[in-house]
Design an enzyme around this catalytic site. Sequence first.
Site, mmCIF file in Angstrom:
data_model
loop_
_atom_site.group_PDB
_atom_site.id
_atom_site.type_symbol
_atom_site.label_atom_id
_atom_site.label_comp_id
_atom_site.label_asym_id
_atom_site.label_seq_id
_atom_site.Cartn_x
_atom_site.Cartn_y
_atom_site.Cartn_z
ATOM 1 N N TYR A 1 0.707 -1.318 -0.261
ATOM 2 C CA TYR A 1 0.492 0.016 -0.005
ATOM 3 C C TYR A 1 1.002 1.183 -0.267
ATOM 4 O O TYR A 1 1.731 1.371 -0.718
ATOM 5 C CB TYR A 1 -0.890 0.002 0.909
ATOM 6 C CG TYR A 1 -2.251 1.063 1.351
ATOM 7 C CD1 TYR A 1 -2.881 0.947 0.261
ATOM 8 C CD2 TYR A 1 -2.520 1.729 1.677
ATOM 9 C CE1 TYR A 1 -4.009 1.220 -0.366
ATOM 10 C CE2 TYR A 1 -3.922 2.843 2.015
ATOM 11 C CZ TYR A 1 -4.225 2.671 0.389
ATOM 12 O OH TYR A 1 -5.710 3.286 0.702
ATOM 13 N N LYS B 1 -20.433 -20.211 -10.684
ATOM 14 C CA LYS B 1 -19.327 -20.527 -11.905
ATOM 15 C C LYS B 1 -17.269 -20.060 -11.881
ATOM 16 O O LYS B 1 -16.923 -20.964 -11.777
ATOM 17 C CB LYS B 1 -19.844 -19.362 -12.760
ATOM 18 C CG LYS B 1 -19.431 -19.105 -14.457
ATOM 19 C CD LYS B 1 -20.754 -20.604 -14.903
ATOM 20 C CE LYS B 1 -19.952 -20.531 -16.279
ATOM 21 N NZ LYS B 1 -21.212 -21.280 -17.422
#
Length: 419
Positions: free
Chosen positions: A48, A103
């Site tokens: 970060y 999926k």
Amino acid sequence: MTDSENKAHLDADLNRQALDFHALPRPGKIGTEVTKPAETQRDLSLAYTPGVAEPVRQIHADPDLAYRYTNKGNLVAVITDGTAVLGLGNVGGLAGKPVMEGKAVLFKRFADIDCFDIEVDAESPQAFIETVARIAPTFGGINLEDIAAPHCFEIEQALVEQLDIPVFHDDQHGTAIIIAAGLLNALELQGKTLAEARIVVLGAGAAGIAGVRLLLALGAHPDNIFCVDRQGIIHSGRQDLNTYKRGVAVETEKRTLADAMDGADVFIGVSGPDLVSPEMLASMAPRPIVFALSNPVPEIRPAVALSVRDDLVMATGRSDYPNQINNVLGFPFIFRGALDVRASCINQAMQIAAVEALRTLTREPVPAEVLEAYGLKELSFGPDYIIPKPFDPRLRERVPAAVARAAIDSGVARLQTNL
């Protein structure tokens, strides 16, 4: 206990197991993982601030570097509006979320592709298109799922035109690819050719129309394909046809499903249960091919079909019968190949490459691990084996490579890899 009572008991038990599976020990089927160390202050300063600023600058200067410095190149969105979820219909995006998560599981399990499932509450196809287009920069590909016809055609075409990443409506093309691969093998076994075969397609939604389009591209004769919807054969004299159905209309005096089935070589059902009678099957040409793909109850049940014809090759959408036409044979590996070469789309050449890869693989000796996974002693190309099994590890090697090569050869790949 009667057969119907026993079936009801088994269904209720399966439903309870399914609910527990989805709820415990943690709700849902997918999550996220951190792929870089995050144990020290230095790790966090790289992941970060302030370290993250440099890849931001690099991507701002060259957007293609997002593939190098982020997960974009291995991230697919599974997106629905919930208008055609399985056999349940228009249940809405939120109710369709378990399917989209499922999926994503298949993408990861079979092709190591990361997914976000996205359920869109859209008041119109245009609103859905705009939503997907706006979030597309996040992803390397878009898998459209469970969107009702005819809007699915409009949505996919618009997104293909607007985006520079693969957009693939699996209910259309995934189903069509698996059908085509199995059908070409079945035709060979039955001593017939695609160019001469008379084909009946029952169901003129996403899968039916896409299937016809792909079969025509592979060499089927347009005059030999009869599409049938709730009103009967889709013929050129009908005034109730939308643009997509007009594209598969034929000139014929035939009007009903029974008319179409008389003398037909091939039946492909992507419609509903028990719509084909024994009499219709009996009227088909010698050595027929029957793909009864309605799930869980086929258009004609295998036991019925085999009692009427002993010369047929049959496939269904179910795993408890031979020759399951299962989309998991296609979409994970097609996207894998497209992502591997950063293809800008999944074009017809890539779809045909997938067909040929699946078709060819079926003819090769089946590995022992596949036999073990399915509890079989032997399996070879023939009437009960016209399409590979989903757990065949060779799929991960063959189909992506074929798709990637087709992308390169057709000029839609950004990377020219050594395949």
